[in-house]
Design a protein around this motif. Structure first.
Motif, PDB file in Angstrom:
ATOM      1  N   LEU A 168       0.831  -1.207   0.000  1.00 44.16           N
ATOM      2  CA  LEU A 168       0.000   0.000   0.000  1.00 44.16           C
ATOM      3  C   LEU A 168       0.867   1.259   0.000  1.00 44.16           C
ATOM      4  CD1 LEU A 168      -2.700  -1.235   2.523  1.00 44.16           C
ATOM      5  CD2 LEU A 168      -3.088  -0.704   0.097  1.00 44.16           C
ATOM      6  N   ALA A 169       1.988   1.208   0.697  1.00 41.66           N
ATOM      7  CA  ALA A 169       2.921   2.344   0.691  1.00 41.66           C
ATOM      8  C   ALA A 169       3.568   2.489  -0.685  1.00 41.66           C
ATOM      9  CB  ALA A 169       3.980   2.164   1.778  1.00 41.66           C
ATOM     10  N   ASP A 170       3.899   1.364  -1.336  1.00 40.05           N
ATOM     11  CA  ASP A 170       4.469   1.421  -2.680  1.00 40.05           C
ATOM     12  C   ASP A 170       3.517   2.074  -3.676  1.00 40.05           C
ATOM     13  OD1 ASP A 170       6.786   0.181  -1.849  1.00 40.05           O
ATOM     14  OD2 ASP A 170       6.212  -1.813  -2.585  1.00 40.05           O
ATOM     15  N   GLU A 171       2.238   1.904  -3.456  1.00 37.04           N
ATOM     16  CA  GLU A 171       1.226   2.510  -4.329  1.00 37.04           C
ATOM     17  C   GLU A 171       0.888   3.937  -3.902  1.00 37.04           C
ATOM     18  OE1 GLU A 171       0.126   1.381  -7.079  1.00 37.04           O
ATOM     19  OE2 GLU A 171       0.859  -0.670  -6.973  1.00 37.04           O
ATOM     20  N   SER A 172       1.578   4.444  -2.871  1.00 40.73           N
ATOM     21  CA  SER A 172       1.353   5.795  -2.325  1.00 40.73           C
ATOM     22  C   SER A 172      -0.034   5.969  -1.730  1.00 40.73           C
ATOM     23  CB  SER A 172       1.614   6.875  -3.378  1.00 40.73           C
ATOM     24  OG  SER A 172       2.957   6.826  -3.798  1.00 40.73           O
ATOM     25  N   LEU A 173      -0.667   4.869  -1.334  1.00 37.44           N
ATOM     26  CA  LEU A 173      -1.943   4.958  -0.629  1.00 37.44           C
ATOM     27  C   LEU A 173      -1.724   5.186   0.858  1.00 37.44           C
ATOM     28  CD1 LEU A 173      -3.815   2.084  -2.468  1.00 37.44           C
ATOM     29  CD2 LEU A 173      -4.306   4.535  -2.616  1.00 37.44           C
ATOM     30  N   LEU A 174      -0.574   4.733   1.357  1.00 41.01           N
ATOM     31  CA  LEU A 174      -0.177   4.977   2.742  1.00 41.01           C
ATOM     32  C   LEU A 174       1.193   5.646   2.734  1.00 41.01           C
ATOM     33  CD1 LEU A 174      -1.049   1.572   4.497  1.00 41.01           C
ATOM     34  CD2 LEU A 174      -2.433   3.661   4.413  1.00 41.01           C
ATOM     35  N   ASP A 175       1.423   6.511   3.704  1.00 40.95           N
ATOM     36  CA  ASP A 175       2.747   7.087   3.926  1.00 40.95           C
ATOM     37  C   ASP A 175       3.416   6.299   5.040  1.00 40.95           C
ATOM     38  OD1 ASP A 175       2.538   9.150   2.062  1.00 40.95           O
ATOM     39  OD2 ASP A 175       1.761  10.589   3.521  1.00 40.95           O
ATOM     40  N   VAL A 176       4.725   6.200   4.949  1.00 43.43           N
ATOM     41  CA  VAL A 176       5.515   5.544   5.988  1.00 43.43           C
ATOM     42  C   VAL A 176       6.167   6.641   6.820  1.00 43.43           C
ATOM     43  CG1 VAL A 176       7.490   4.050   6.454  1.00 43.43           C
ATOM     44  CG2 VAL A 176       5.952   3.520   4.561  1.00 43.43           C
ATOM     45  N   VAL A 177       6.039   6.530   8.136  1.00 47.43           N
ATOM     46  CA  VAL A 177       6.679   7.477   9.047  1.00 47.43           C
ATOM     47  C   VAL A 177       7.490   6.677  10.061  1.00 47.43           C
ATOM     48  CG1 VAL A 177       4.942   9.295   8.778  1.00 47.43           C
ATOM     49  CG2 VAL A 177       4.657   7.613  10.573  1.00 47.43           C
ATOM     50  N   TYR A 178       8.556   7.262  10.523  1.00 48.61           N
ATOM     51  CA  TYR A 178       9.399   6.620  11.534  1.00 48.61           C
ATOM     52  C   TYR A 178       9.390   7.501  12.772  1.00 48.61           C
ATOM     53  CZ  TYR A 178      11.142   3.785   7.692  1.00 48.61           C
ATOM     54  OH  TYR A 178      11.226   2.920   6.633  1.00 48.61           O
ATOM     55  N   GLU A 179       9.086   6.900  13.907  1.00 45.32           N
ATOM     56  CA  GLU A 179       9.136   7.654  15.159  1.00 45.32           C
ATOM     57  C   GLU A 179       9.384   6.709  16.319  1.00 45.32           C
ATOM     58  OE1 GLU A 179       4.551   8.265  16.512  1.00 45.32           O
ATOM     59  OE2 GLU A 179       5.248   9.611  14.946  1.00 45.32           O
ATOM     60  N   ARG A 180       9.983   7.250  17.357  1.00 40.94           N
ATOM     61  CA  ARG A 180      10.202   6.470  18.572  1.00 40.94           C
ATOM     62  C   ARG A 180       8.952   6.562  19.428  1.00 40.94           C
ATOM     63  NH1 ARG A 180      15.596   8.492  18.025  1.00 40.94           N
ATOM     64  NH2 ARG A 180      16.999   6.739  17.749  1.00 40.94           N
ATOM     65  N   ARG A 181       8.454   5.446  19.808  1.00 41.44           N
ATOM     66  CA  ARG A 181       7.241   5.424  20.623  1.00 41.44           C
ATOM     67  C   ARG A 181       7.547   5.239  22.099  1.00 41.44           C
ATOM     68  NH1 ARG A 181       2.228   2.720  17.535  1.00 41.44           N
ATOM     69  NH2 ARG A 181       1.668   4.657  16.510  1.00 41.44           N
ATOM     70  N   SER A 182       8.791   4.938  22.429  1.00 45.78           N
ATOM     71  CA  SER A 182       9.157   4.673  23.815  1.00 45.78           C
ATOM     72  C   SER A 182       9.265   5.959  24.630  1.00 45.78           C
ATOM     73  CB  SER A 182      10.495   3.936  23.871  1.00 45.78           C
ATOM     74  OG  SER A 182      11.537   4.781  23.396  1.00 45.78           O
ATOM     75  N   GLY A 183       9.419   7.090  23.948  1.00 48.92           N
ATOM     76  CA  GLY A 183       9.614   8.342  24.658  1.00 48.92           C
ATOM     77  C   GLY A 183      11.080   8.610  24.962  1.00 48.92           C
ATOM     78  N   ARG A 184      11.918   7.607  24.784  1.00 49.22           N
ATOM     79  CA  ARG A 184      13.354   7.773  25.014  1.00 49.22           C
ATOM     80  C   ARG A 184      13.978   8.423  23.792  1.00 49.22           C
ATOM     81  NH1 ARG A 184      14.782   1.770  26.327  1.00 49.22           N
ATOM     82  NH2 ARG A 184      16.687   2.486  25.309  1.00 49.22           N
ATOM     83  N   THR A 185      15.053   9.170  24.030  1.00 50.10           N
ATOM     84  CA  THR A 185      15.762   9.813  22.925  1.00 50.10           C
ATOM     85  C   THR A 185      17.248   9.583  23.083  1.00 50.10           C
ATOM     86  OG1 THR A 185      15.932  11.902  24.120  1.00 50.10           O
ATOM     87  CG2 THR A 185      14.019  11.641  22.678  1.00 50.10           C
ATOM     88  N   GLY A 186      17.983   9.932  22.052  1.00 50.86           N
ATOM     89  CA  GLY A 186      19.438   9.856  22.110  1.00 50.86           C
ATOM     90  C   GLY A 186      19.973   8.468  21.879  1.00 50.86           C
ATOM     91  N   PRO A 187      21.306   8.317  22.061  1.00 50.70           N
ATOM     92  CA  PRO A 187      21.937   7.006  21.847  1.00 50.70           C
ATOM     93  C   PRO A 187      21.344   5.963  22.792  1.00 50.70           C
ATOM     94  CG  PRO A 187      23.598   8.736  22.058  1.00 50.70           C
ATOM     95  CD  PRO A 187      22.280   9.349  22.407  1.00 50.70           C
ATOM     96  N   GLY A 188      21.128   4.780  22.248  1.00 45.92           N
ATOM     97  CA  GLY A 188      20.587   3.706  23.067  1.00 45.92           C
ATOM     98  C   GLY A 188      19.077   3.707  23.174  1.00 45.92           C
ATOM     99  N   ALA A 189      18.429   4.671  22.534  1.00 48.35           N
ATOM    100  CA  ALA A 189      16.970   4.755  22.619  1.00 48.35           C
ATOM    101  C   ALA A 189      16.302   3.744  21.698  1.00 48.35           C
ATOM    102  CB  ALA A 189      16.498   6.167  22.270  1.00 48.35           C
ATOM    103  N   GLY A 190      17.100   3.106  20.849  1.00 52.01           N
ATOM    104  CA  GLY A 190      16.529   2.116  19.940  1.00 52.01           C
ATOM    105  C   GLY A 190      16.160   2.719  18.605  1.00 52.01           C
ATOM    106  N   ARG A 191      15.883   1.831  17.686  1.00 57.10           N
ATOM    107  CA  ARG A 191      15.527   2.242  16.338  1.00 57.10           C
ATOM    108  C   ARG A 191      14.085   2.754  16.306  1.00 57.10           C
ATOM    109  NH1 ARG A 191      16.193  -2.477  12.290  1.00 57.10           N
ATOM    110  NH2 ARG A 191      13.984  -2.762  12.620  1.00 57.10           N
ATOM    111  N   PRO A 192      13.822   3.823  15.551  1.00 53.56           N
ATOM    112  CA  PRO A 192      12.438   4.298  15.437  1.00 53.56           C
ATOM    113  C   PRO A 192      11.553   3.242  14.783  1.00 53.56           C
ATOM    114  CG  PRO A 192      13.973   5.935  14.576  1.00 53.56           C
ATOM    115  CD  PRO A 192      14.752   4.685  14.818  1.00 53.56           C
TER     116      PRO A 192
END
Length: 148
Positions: A62-86
């Motif tokens: 669906l994203a390939d067809e541009s029907l959905l957008d892909v977004v990356y965000e951290r949901r843990s609330g942690r930031t900086g090094p060691g916060a994990g991949r978004p």
């Protein structure tokens, strides 16, 4: 938040409509667009009772067809090094999809009609013959000199 649009070249809207013909994909699309915020693969899979891999495959299509957008965000609330991949999340695209078969050119038809009305008013010739002549002239121009 980082937004990624499809890496593929834009395709006709008919391809996007065809992608929604698959029932699981259509269910996933409907689920994502009803949510107030972006949805993860895990959330979508759980909501629809699908395997994560199945949900991921269809969401990416669906994203390939541009029907959905892909977004990356951290949901843990942690930031900086060691916060994990978004997390990779999906949300409704702003893309508008419309398909008519055969393709219609309403702007062109409107322009021809306006020109015919204008000429009819200035010459006194009935609108219909003027419109037919204008359409024939345009068709000849569009076909090119080799097609006449």
């Amino acid at each position: 938040m980082f937004v990624e649009h499809s890496k593929e070249a834009p395709r006709p809207d008919v391809s996007a409509v065809a992608a929604l013909d698959e029932p699981t994909r259509r269910r996933l699309y409907n689920h994502v667009v009803r949510q107030p915020g972006p949805v993860s693969r895990d959330e979508a899979a759980e909501a629809l009772g699908l395997a994560r891999q199945t949900a991921a495959f269809h969401l990416d299509r669906l994203a390939d067809e541009s029907l959905l957008d892909v977004v990356y965000e951290r949901r843990s609330g942690r930031t900086g090094p060691g916060a994990g991949r978004p997390a990779k999340l999906y949300r409704r695209s702003a893309r508008q999809v419309a398909v008519t078969i055969p393709e219609r050119h309403y702007e062109l038809a409107g322009r021809l009609l306006a020109q015919a009305l204008e000429e009819s008013e200035s010459t006194g010739e009935p609108v219909r013959p003027v419109l037919h002549r204008k359409a024939r002239e345009l068709g000849t121009r569009l076909a090119g000199p080799d097609q006449a």
